[in-house]
Design an enzyme around this catalytic site. Structure first.
Site, PDB file in Angstrom:
ATOM      1  N   ASN A 137      -0.245   4.524  -0.477  1.00 46.82           N
ATOM      2  CA  ASN A 137      -0.880   5.775  -0.029  1.00 46.82           C
ATOM      3  C   ASN A 137      -1.573   5.627   1.327  1.00 46.82           C
ATOM      4  OD1 ASN A 137      -2.982   4.166  -0.839  1.00 46.82           O
ATOM      5  ND2 ASN A 137      -4.012   5.724  -2.082  1.00 46.82           N
ATOM      6  N   GLU A 183      -6.852 -20.873 -16.998  1.00 49.07           N
ATOM      7  CA  GLU A 183      -7.294 -21.558 -15.789  1.00 49.07           C
ATOM      8  C   GLU A 183      -8.356 -22.569 -16.201  1.00 49.07           C
ATOM      9  OE1 GLU A 183      -9.202 -20.589 -11.377  1.00 49.07           O
ATOM     10  OE2 GLU A 183      -9.776 -19.367 -13.099  1.00 49.07           O
ATOM     11  N   ASP A 207      -8.907 -16.319 -16.809  1.00 47.52           N
ATOM     12  CA  ASP A 207      -9.699 -16.825 -15.690  1.00 47.52           C
ATOM     13  C   ASP A 207     -10.783 -17.784 -16.196  1.00 47.52           C
ATOM     14  OD1 ASP A 207     -10.466 -16.486 -12.785  1.00 47.52           O
ATOM     15  OD2 ASP A 207     -12.330 -15.796 -13.715  1.00 47.52           O
ATOM     16  N   ASP A 253      -4.605 -10.395 -15.899  1.00 49.78           N
ATOM     17  CA  ASP A 253      -5.613 -11.414 -15.604  1.00 49.78           C
ATOM     18  C   ASP A 253      -6.879 -11.062 -16.387  1.00 49.78           C
ATOM     19  OD1 ASP A 253      -7.072 -13.455 -14.352  1.00 49.78           O
ATOM     20  OD2 ASP A 253      -6.028 -13.136 -12.460  1.00 49.78           O
ATOM     21  N   ASP A 301       0.858  -1.196   0.000  1.00 51.44           N
ATOM     22  CA  ASP A 301       0.000   0.000   0.000  1.00 51.44           C
ATOM     23  C   ASP A 301       0.894   1.246   0.000  1.00 51.44           C
ATOM     24  OD1 ASP A 301      -1.868   1.968   0.441  1.00 51.44           O
ATOM     25  OD2 ASP A 301      -2.245   1.412   2.527  1.00 51.44           O
ATOM     26  N   HIS A 347      -4.111 -17.205  -5.543  1.00 45.94           N
ATOM     27  CA  HIS A 347      -5.026 -16.384  -4.749  1.00 45.94           C
ATOM     28  C   HIS A 347      -6.277 -17.149  -4.318  1.00 45.94           C
ATOM     29  CE1 HIS A 347      -6.521 -16.327  -8.820  1.00 45.94           C
ATOM     30  NE2 HIS A 347      -7.686 -15.900  -8.372  1.00 45.94           N
ATOM     31  N   ASP A 348      -6.534 -18.308  -4.911  1.00 48.53           N
ATOM     32  CA  ASP A 348      -7.709 -19.111  -4.581  1.00 48.53           C
ATOM     33  C   ASP A 348      -7.389 -20.301  -3.679  1.00 48.53           C
ATOM     34  OD1 ASP A 348      -9.608 -17.654  -5.988  1.00 48.53           O
ATOM     35  OD2 ASP A 348      -9.323 -18.786  -7.843  1.00 48.53           O
TER      36      ASP A 348
END
Length: 546
Positions: free
Chosen positions: A24, A242, A200, A99, A22, A316-317
């Site tokens: 900001n 995927e 995806d 993606d 991050d 991420h899954d």
């Protein structure tokens, strides 16, 4: 022999932008945050960043619900930030993989808003609308995120299809005009200078919902060939699909260069080996280790000359591999993380590292369901509570398989919020960040990070790792994962103890050699005597044989 491509000896690093860095201090990772950490990734040695979606999105499914494919999510920055990331990555020899979510959009996409507001609009046929059958859903197709895959649009009294969330209406790939709009969008990103695409749930785009066909529909490969010819086919780009429903034969259709479809696919056969067959991923079973070896062997052999493998433990899954099939205790976390990396990275295919994997990040156990953010997880919890499941058992499944295990913020250092942000992050940080973080890994020459770095360097310097034949040894051994890779005069032997009990390894007498050297090991004093080795807990050794 497969024609050589740049991605054959490349290593891909997946970034989940919301949780990486991050810049900001609003508690959400962003594009400038990623740019600020490119030197770290360059140091690791990766060649490609796969960026989970950064497009405009209302975030019902963390960016996989896209409302504008040609704009950037406000939380992540703007198009200028995206162009800066592309340039800065390119300057370091790193390509960016976007993606692509082509099966569905957000219900806040202009196409869907127009489709709902006007039945006569051309956009109505960009989606899948059906009349009720006997006053109910058109059929019993289920959503992957629980419940029916059909949602009633009350204004028109018709149902629309959503194989995921009801805020993710499925696109109708039978509409040629819609397909061409997607191809124009892909070319927009190619012109921006991206290095390729991750597609995806691409095996769902050939769906025929009236026949209850979702995966691997009859026109699927026709559509992908068309997309190839109209977008990336004549470019030197990496494309990975995927494909949850892929068999080796289907994977060859996707990834054989003669088929003009994709560079490679993600297949998930190994990923389902710790669930009860015929049930959901939440129904836990012990890992079938012998089957795991056989699944890897099958894919290594089947795609030998007719396709290309992607190699991965995490994304991420998926839950974090060191907690899932390694050992995340203080005693064995580093050893087992290195062992798992060794077993995977020395196989044939393009390896994928998920953010934090290279420092041994673990699953998280939040006490309160309200600390979790993932829609799939929350829907499952609600569904199972209403069906009378024991809450402790539900939480046990979440601790093992929840997608938020992979989505907690990256651990940069031991400062507040793991150095990810000065604000409270969008999801809580795993409390173990004080001793599992990038800073500690960079300071320790024997760290998991430095081990991954060595594995990447080996792949880049040895053709046998990239193109060598794979031969599985000890096929039915309950603890040892061992194989050889062989190319011309080059030969390596990988030996790994997958568990925490000592095991004896004796080399098969059919494997001849005059000289043996240790290329890499996760212990500092591994044995060179191949007549008989006592493998310690999670010990992994890469030998060169001459």
């Amino acid at each position: 022999m497969i024609k050589k491509k740049w991605w054959h000896n490349s290593v891909v690093y997946q970034i989940y932008p919301r949780s990486f860095m991050d810049s900001n201090n609003d508690g959400i990772g962003d594009l400038k945050g990623i740019t600020s950490k490119l030197d770290y990734l360059k140091e690791l040695g990766i060649d490609v960043i796969w960026l989970s979606p950064v497009y405009k999105s209302p975030n019902d499914d963390n960016g996989y619900d896209i409302s504008d494919y040609k704009d950037i999510m406000d939380e992540f920055g703007n198009m200028e930030d995206m162009e800066s990331l592309l340039k800065e990555a390119n300057d370091r020899g790193i390509k960016i993989l976007m993606d692509l979510v082509l099966n569905h959009t957000s219900d806040e996409h202009e196409w869907f808003k127009e489709a709902k507001s006007n039945k006569d609009s051309k956009y109505r046929d960009y989606y899948v609308f059906r009349k009720p059958v006997e006053g109910k859903e058109p059929n019993d197709l289920g959503s992957i995120f629980s419940g029916s895959a059909w949602e009633l649009d009350e204004d028109s009294n018709e149902y629309y299809l959503h194989l995921f969330s009801k805020k993710q209406p499925d696109l109708n790939w039978e509409n040629e005009e819609m397909r061409n709009e997607l191809y124009n969008m892909i070319n927009f990103w190619i012109n921006k200078g991206v290095g390729g695409f991750r597609l995806d749930v691409i095996d769902l785009v050939g769906k025929q919902p009236d026949k209850c066909i979702t995966n691997n529909g009859p026109k699927l490969h026709e559509y992908i060939k068309e997309m190839n010819s109209k977008t990336f086919g004549d470019k030197d780009l990496l494309t990975v699909g995927e494909t949850w429903g892929a068999t080796p034969e289907i994977a060859k259709l996707y990834s054989n260069p003669d088929e003009n479809e994709l560079s490679m696919v993600f297949q998930f056969e190994h990923i389902s080996l710790d669930e009860i067959p015929g049930k959901s991923k939440w129904d836990l079973a012990p890992l079938d280790f012998i089957k795991l070896k056989k699944v890897f062997e099958k894919w290594q052999i089947e795609l030998k000359n007719d396709g290309w493998n992607s190699l991965f433990w995490n994304n991420h899954d998926l839950p974090r591999i060191v907690s899932r099939w390694g050992n995340d205790s203080n005693e064995y976390r580093e050893l087992s993380a290195k062992m798992l990396a060794t077993v995977l990275h020395m196989q044939k295919g393009t390896p994928y590292i998920y953010q934090g994997e290279e420092i041994g990040m673990t699953n998280v156990k939040f006490d309160n369901i309200n600390d979790y953010k993932d829609i799939e997880l929350l829907n499952m919890y609600k569904d199972r509570i209403s069906n009378g499941y024991d809450e402790k058992e539900i939480m046990k499944s979440i601790y093992a398989k929840g997608r938020d295990n992979a989505r907690t913020p990256m651990h940069w250092d031991e400062s507040e919020n793991a150095g990810f942000s000065k604000a409270n992050p969008w999801i809580k940080v795993n409390p173990n960040y004080k001793y599992i973080n990038v800073k500690k890994n960079l300071e320790n020459e024997n760290s998991i990070f430095n081990y991954y770095k060595k594995l990447i360097q080996i792949r880049k310097s040895m053709d046998v790792v990239v193109y060598g034949d794979f031969n599985l040894l000890y096929k039915n051994h309950k603890s040892i994962f061992a194989y050889t890779r062989e190319l011309n005069e080059e030969k390596i032997l990988v030996v790994a103890n997958f568990y925490d009990k000592k095991e004896e390894f004796i080399l098969d007498k059919s494997i001849k050699y005059n000289e043996v050297n240790i290329l890499l090991s996760n212990y500092s004093d591994s044995d060179k005597n191949l007549d008989k080795i006592t493998l310690r807990p999670y010990e992994a050794i890469i030998y060169t044989l001459k």
